[in-house]
Write a protein that holds these residues in place. Structure first.
Motif, PDB file in Angstrom:
ATOM      1  N   PRO A 174       0.832  -1.198   0.000  1.00  0.00           N
ATOM      2  CA  PRO A 174       0.000   0.000   0.000  1.00  0.00           C
ATOM      3  C   PRO A 174       0.867   1.248   0.000  1.00  0.00           C
ATOM      4  O   PRO A 174       2.045   1.190   0.338  1.00  0.00           O
ATOM      5  N   PRO A 175       0.309   2.406  -0.365  1.00  0.00           N
ATOM      6  CA  PRO A 175      -1.146   2.605  -0.599  1.00  0.00           C
ATOM      7  C   PRO A 175      -1.606   2.325  -2.030  1.00  0.00           C
ATOM      8  O   PRO A 175      -2.772   2.099  -2.271  1.00  0.00           O
ATOM      9  N   ASP A 176      -0.687   2.321  -2.984  1.00  0.00           N
ATOM     10  CA  ASP A 176      -1.119   2.189  -4.378  1.00  0.00           C
ATOM     11  C   ASP A 176      -1.003   0.769  -4.917  1.00  0.00           C
ATOM     12  O   ASP A 176      -1.536   0.457  -5.978  1.00  0.00           O
ATOM     13  N   TYR A 177      -0.313  -0.106  -4.184  1.00  0.00           N
ATOM     14  CA  TYR A 177      -0.099  -1.487  -4.627  1.00  0.00           C
ATOM     15  C   TYR A 177       0.457  -1.538  -6.059  1.00  0.00           C
ATOM     16  O   TYR A 177       0.028  -2.323  -6.875  1.00  0.00           O
ATOM     17  N   HIS A 178       1.449  -0.715  -6.299  1.00  0.00           N
ATOM     18  CA  HIS A 178       2.123  -0.736  -7.597  1.00  0.00           C
ATOM     19  C   HIS A 178       3.251  -1.761  -7.547  1.00  0.00           C
ATOM     20  O   HIS A 178       4.050  -1.789  -6.601  1.00  0.00           O
ATOM     21  N   VAL A 179       3.333  -2.619  -8.559  1.00  0.00           N
ATOM     22  CA  VAL A 179       4.370  -3.647  -8.615  1.00  0.00           C
ATOM     23  C   VAL A 179       5.682  -3.023  -9.079  1.00  0.00           C
ATOM     24  O   VAL A 179       5.745  -2.394 -10.133  1.00  0.00           O
ATOM     25  N   ASN A 180       6.740  -3.222  -8.246  1.00  0.00           N
ATOM     26  CA  ASN A 180       8.064  -2.695  -8.578  1.00  0.00           C
ATOM     27  C   ASN A 180       9.026  -3.864  -8.768  1.00  0.00           C
ATOM     28  O   ASN A 180       9.198  -4.711  -7.876  1.00  0.00           O
ATOM     29  N   GLN A 181       9.640  -3.910  -9.920  1.00  0.00           N
ATOM     30  CA  GLN A 181      10.597  -4.966 -10.231  1.00  0.00           C
ATOM     31  C   GLN A 181      11.918  -4.689  -9.494  1.00  0.00           C
ATOM     32  O   GLN A 181      12.463  -3.585  -9.552  1.00  0.00           O
ATOM     33  N   GLN A 182      12.462  -5.727  -8.795  1.00  0.00           N
ATOM     34  CA  GLN A 182      13.693  -5.546  -8.023  1.00  0.00           C
ATOM     35  C   GLN A 182      14.833  -6.418  -8.510  1.00  0.00           C
ATOM     36  O   GLN A 182      15.968  -6.255  -8.060  1.00  0.00           O
ATOM     37  N   GLY A 183      14.584  -7.367  -9.410  1.00  0.00           N
ATOM     38  CA  GLY A 183      15.655  -8.201  -9.944  1.00  0.00           C
ATOM     39  C   GLY A 183      15.907  -9.440  -9.103  1.00  0.00           C
ATOM     40  O   GLY A 183      15.192  -9.754  -8.144  1.00  0.00           O
ATOM     41  N   ALA A 184      16.993 -10.153  -9.452  1.00  0.00           N
ATOM     42  CA  ALA A 184      17.327 -11.407  -8.775  1.00  0.00           C
ATOM     43  C   ALA A 184      18.108 -11.193  -7.485  1.00  0.00           C
ATOM     44  O   ALA A 184      18.255 -12.114  -6.682  1.00  0.00           O
ATOM     45  N   PHE A 185      18.629  -9.984  -7.270  1.00  0.00           N
ATOM     46  CA  PHE A 185      19.314  -9.639  -6.016  1.00  0.00           C
ATOM     47  C   PHE A 185      18.750  -8.322  -5.514  1.00  0.00           C
ATOM     48  O   PHE A 185      18.630  -7.353  -6.275  1.00  0.00           O
ATOM     49  N   PHE A 186      18.418  -8.272  -4.215  1.00  0.00           N
ATOM     50  CA  PHE A 186      17.696  -7.113  -3.681  1.00  0.00           C
ATOM     51  C   PHE A 186      18.043  -6.973  -2.207  1.00  0.00           C
ATOM     52  O   PHE A 186      18.233  -7.971  -1.487  1.00  0.00           O
ATOM     53  N   ILE A 187      18.136  -5.735  -1.719  1.00  0.00           N
ATOM     54  CA  ILE A 187      18.428  -5.464  -0.296  1.00  0.00           C
ATOM     55  C   ILE A 187      17.360  -4.536   0.261  1.00  0.00           C
ATOM     56  O   ILE A 187      17.048  -3.497  -0.341  1.00  0.00           O
ATOM     57  N   ASN A 188      16.797  -4.888   1.434  1.00  0.00           N
ATOM     58  CA  ASN A 188      15.916  -3.985   2.171  1.00  0.00           C
ATOM     59  C   ASN A 188      16.184  -4.169   3.664  1.00  0.00           C
ATOM     60  O   ASN A 188      17.210  -4.737   4.054  1.00  0.00           O
ATOM     61  N   HIS A 189      15.282  -3.695   4.504  1.00  0.00           N
ATOM     62  CA  HIS A 189      15.470  -3.796   5.959  1.00  0.00           C
ATOM     63  C   HIS A 189      14.502  -4.784   6.593  1.00  0.00           C
ATOM     64  O   HIS A 189      14.165  -4.659   7.775  1.00  0.00           O
ATOM     65  N   GLY A 190      14.079  -5.778   5.838  1.00  0.00           N
ATOM     66  CA  GLY A 190      13.230  -6.814   6.419  1.00  0.00           C
ATOM     67  C   GLY A 190      11.776  -6.713   6.039  1.00  0.00           C
ATOM     68  O   GLY A 190      10.938  -7.417   6.628  1.00  0.00           O
ATOM     69  N   ASP A 191      11.450  -5.867   5.067  1.00  0.00           N
ATOM     70  CA  ASP A 191      10.059  -5.766   4.621  1.00  0.00           C
ATOM     71  C   ASP A 191       9.696  -6.967   3.738  1.00  0.00           C
ATOM     72  O   ASP A 191      10.569  -7.623   3.156  1.00  0.00           O
ATOM     73  N   LYS A 192       8.414  -7.207   3.627  1.00  0.00           N
ATOM     74  CA  LYS A 192       7.931  -8.313   2.807  1.00  0.00           C
ATOM     75  C   LYS A 192       8.215  -8.062   1.335  1.00  0.00           C
ATOM     76  O   LYS A 192       8.089  -6.936   0.838  1.00  0.00           O
ATOM     77  N   VAL A 193       8.612  -9.121   0.632  1.00  0.00           N
ATOM     78  CA  VAL A 193       8.824  -9.050  -0.813  1.00  0.00           C
ATOM     79  C   VAL A 193       8.084 -10.217  -1.472  1.00  0.00           C
ATOM     80  O   VAL A 193       7.585 -11.123  -0.796  1.00  0.00           O
ATOM     81  N   TYR A 194       8.042 -10.179  -2.789  1.00  0.00           N
ATOM     82  CA  TYR A 194       7.398 -11.245  -3.554  1.00  0.00           C
ATOM     83  C   TYR A 194       8.396 -11.820  -4.549  1.00  0.00           C
ATOM     84  O   TYR A 194       9.233 -11.093  -5.100  1.00  0.00           O
ATOM     85  N   TRP A 195       8.299 -13.138  -4.754  1.00  0.00           N
ATOM     86  CA  TRP A 195       9.086 -13.788  -5.801  1.00  0.00           C
ATOM     87  C   TRP A 195       8.147 -14.160  -6.938  1.00  0.00           C
ATOM     88  O   TRP A 195       7.037 -14.659  -6.714  1.00  0.00           O
ATOM     89  N   SER A 196       8.569 -13.958  -8.173  1.00  0.00           N
ATOM     90  CA  SER A 196       7.729 -14.288  -9.325  1.00  0.00           C
ATOM     91  C   SER A 196       8.614 -14.651 -10.515  1.00  0.00           C
ATOM     92  O   SER A 196       9.859 -14.582 -10.427  1.00  0.00           O
ATOM     93  N   PHE A 197       8.014 -15.035 -11.603  1.00  0.00           N
ATOM     94  CA  PHE A 197       8.735 -15.382 -12.819  1.00  0.00           C
ATOM     95  C   PHE A 197       7.832 -15.123 -14.024  1.00  0.00           C
ATOM     96  O   PHE A 197       6.603 -15.019 -13.900  1.00  0.00           O
ATOM     97  N   SER A 198       8.440 -15.050 -15.217  1.00  0.00           N
ATOM     98  CA  SER A 198       7.689 -14.852 -16.461  1.00  0.00           C
ATOM     99  C   SER A 198       7.810 -16.059 -17.381  1.00  0.00           C
ATOM    100  O   SER A 198       6.831 -16.490 -17.989  1.00  0.00           O
ATOM    101  N   ASP A 199       9.001 -16.603 -17.500  1.00  0.00           N
ATOM    102  CA  ASP A 199       9.246 -17.738 -18.392  1.00  0.00           C
ATOM    103  C   ASP A 199       9.638 -18.968 -17.568  1.00  0.00           C
ATOM    104  O   ASP A 199      10.192 -18.859 -16.457  1.00  0.00           O
ATOM    105  N   MET A 200       9.401 -20.138 -18.115  1.00  0.00           N
ATOM    106  CA  MET A 200       9.807 -21.381 -17.482  1.00  0.00           C
ATOM    107  C   MET A 200      11.327 -21.571 -17.617  1.00  0.00           C
ATOM    108  O   MET A 200      11.942 -21.092 -18.580  1.00  0.00           O
ATOM    109  N   PRO A 201      11.941 -22.254 -16.656  1.00  0.00           N
ATOM    110  CA  PRO A 201      13.388 -22.511 -16.767  1.00  0.00           C
ATOM    111  C   PRO A 201      13.679 -23.529 -17.868  1.00  0.00           C
ATOM    112  O   PRO A 201      12.770 -24.191 -18.374  1.00  0.00           O
ATOM    113  N   ALA A 202      14.940 -23.668 -18.174  1.00  0.00           N
ATOM    114  CA  ALA A 202      15.334 -24.636 -19.202  1.00  0.00           C
ATOM    115  C   ALA A 202      14.985 -26.055 -18.791  1.00  0.00           C
ATOM    116  O   ALA A 202      14.632 -26.891 -19.621  1.00  0.00           O
TER     117      ALA A 202
END
Length: 244
Positions: A174-202
């Motif tokens: 919140p408040p806007d629930y906008h999806v922000n892309q963070q990549g395969a490596f990301f640093i924060n201070h312990g906030d919740k994140v989401y893992w996702s994918f677009s293509d299937m692995p090899a």
């Protein structure tokens, strides 16, 4: 004047002179009254004016007496101690039995061991995941939500490092629930994140490994870590296999 009269007169003068030399002042008979003891304090009793005991912090308070103290006062009110004390433990402050402290603005004695020592909280990091099954076709969530459960350290001075072997991390809040892309490596201070994918692995037989490390910002020391393993079901669904 005949001789007998002269003799008698001489005898009277002699007696009168003797009486005058030996007579002293009249003696007064005085009955002694009761002897009153001099005023003194009972042993161990000390009367300390209230202003002398006033304080703001524990550092304001020191033992009142130089030897085997039985009370505490403000350090400004204490004089110079230049006496020799015996080595025996006789007072409530001797030999670590207690210490002076400030309680409600008044210097007093705190008994040793009166307050329990705080129990240290073990440092740990454990991830929580939801939902346990995810597909890009789901509209209720942008991915698998990952929440770090941090225990025993201050998150404001901690970097939480996220790393995944496949896919990417997102932030969605919140408040806007906008999806922000963070990549395969990301640093924060312990906030919740989401893992996702677009293509299937090899190869769908290779699991996805997500690693999270909590690191002290000032020293770089690793405080805790957790690992989530994801597996594939079908062509477009991933499930949580384990959390360590």
């Amino acid at each position: 004047m005949d001789s007998d009269l002269l003799v008698l007169l001489a005898a009277c003068i002699t007696l009168a002179a003797a009486a005058g030399c030996t007579a002293g002042p009249p003696v007064m008979n005085v009955t002694p009254g009761p002897v009153l003891p001099s005023p003194s304090l009972s042993p161990g009793l000390s009367v300390i004016p209230a202003p002398v005991q006033s304080c703001v912090t524990d550092e304001d308070c020191v033992p009142a007496q130089c030897c085997h103290p039985t009370s505490c006062i403000n350090k400004v009110s204490k004089g110079v101690c230049d006496v020799m004390c015996t080595m025996n433990c006789a007072g409530p402050l001797d030999c670590g039995a207690g210490s002076c402290g400030c309680v409600n603005g008044t210097c007093g004695i705190a008994r040793a061991g009166s307050a329990a020592a705080p129990v240290p909280v073990p440092v740990s990091l454990k991830l929580e995941a939801a939902p346990l099954r995810y597909s890009p076709v789901m509209s209720s969530t942008p991915g698998i939500g990952l929440t770090p459960n941090l225990t025993g350290f201050d998150v404001s001075s901690t970097d939480v490092e996220w790393n995944t072997s496949f896919g990417r991390f997102l932030t969605w809040s919140p408040p806007d629930y906008h999806v922000n892309q963070q990549g395969a490596f990301f640093i924060n201070h312990g906030d919740k994140v989401y893992w996702s994918f677009s293509d299937m692995p090899a190869s769908a037989g290779v699991p996805v490994v997500i690693t999270v490390v909590a690191r002290d910002i000032r020293t770089g020391t690793i405080l805790g870590s957790s690992t989530v393993t994801l597996g594939w079901e079908g062509n477009s669904t991933v499930v949580v296999r384990s959390i360590l």
